[in-house]
Write an enzyme that holds these catalytic residues in place. Structure first.
Site, PDB file in Angstrom:
ATOM      1  N   THR A  15      33.975 -59.215  37.655  1.00  0.00           N
ATOM      2  CA  THR A  15      33.081 -57.571  36.705  1.00  0.00           C
ATOM      3  C   THR A  15      33.588 -56.475  36.940  1.00  0.00           C
ATOM      4  OG1 THR A  15      31.696 -57.767  38.153  1.00  0.00           O
ATOM      5  CG2 THR A  15      31.108 -58.883  36.937  1.00  0.00           C
ATOM      6  N   ASP A  16      33.006 -56.169  36.171  1.00  0.00           N
ATOM      7  CA  ASP A  16      34.165 -54.790  36.377  1.00  0.00           C
ATOM      8  C   ASP A  16      32.901 -53.828  36.707  1.00  0.00           C
ATOM      9  OD1 ASP A  16      32.776 -53.996  33.701  1.00  0.00           O
ATOM     10  OD2 ASP A  16      34.333 -53.899  32.364  1.00  0.00           O
ATOM     11  N   PHE A  17      33.030 -52.580  36.817  1.00  0.00           N
ATOM     12  CA  PHE A  17      31.597 -51.383  37.463  1.00  0.00           C
ATOM     13  C   PHE A  17      30.429 -51.906  36.129  1.00  0.00           C
ATOM     14  CE2 PHE A  17      33.991 -49.121  33.849  1.00  0.00           C
ATOM     15  CZ  PHE A  17      32.777 -48.500  33.119  1.00  0.00           C
ATOM     16  N   SER A  18      30.624 -51.924  34.834  1.00  0.00           N
ATOM     17  CA  SER A  18      29.909 -52.558  33.795  1.00  0.00           C
ATOM     18  C   SER A  18      28.441 -53.656  34.096  1.00  0.00           C
ATOM     19  CB  SER A  18      30.155 -52.305  32.276  1.00  0.00           C
ATOM     20  OG  SER A  18      30.946 -53.498  32.578  1.00  0.00           O
TER      21      SER A  18
END
Length: 132
Positions: A15-18
């Site tokens: 995943t990314d930061f979100s």
């Protein structure tokens, strides 16, 4: 040929930061789906390499329709749409339950491990056509 299904769990590293899956991670999921599709047909990369053949992705068209999130359990489906002497065309889909999140059209080609194109052995083409 029937549709092959392979489960994928989403981890933090995907995943990314979100908390959504980073777009490049989908490439890994599609690759795993193709590898398990081949394995279920009795085709193993190491055996192909021993014969001097490997697969390479020639082209890939991806349509991102929805986001996968951390902890999701997804299904990667793979189905053959066309074969030729050197090419294998596939449709791959990533679903969460029955919701389609991502679709990819993939063209894979056979190459010689020493370089250059290779013909797919007839026995492999038959397996892709469901004649095994």
């Amino acid at each position: 040929m029937t549709i092959h299904a392979f489960p994928v769990r989403i981890y933090y590293e995907d995943t990314d930061f979100s908390g959504n899956v980073y777009h490049a991670a989908y490439l890994k999921f599609f690759e795993r789906g193709r590898t398990e599709f081949l394995r279920d047909l009795g085709i193993h990369h190491f055996e192909l390499i021993e014969k001097g053949i490997a697969f390479a992705v020639r082209s890939m068209e991806i349509d991102f329709l929805g986001a996968a999130r951390i902890d999701d359990l997804l299904t990667v489906t793979t189905e053959v749409t066309d074969t030729s002497g050197v090419r294998l065309s596939l449709k791959q889909t990533i679903l969460r339950d029955q919701t389609v999140l991502t679709i990819a059209k993939v063209v894979v080609v056979a190459i010689k491990t020493s370089g250059g194109p290779a013909r797919l052995p007839a026995e492999l083409r038959a397996r892709f056509a469901g004649d095994h």
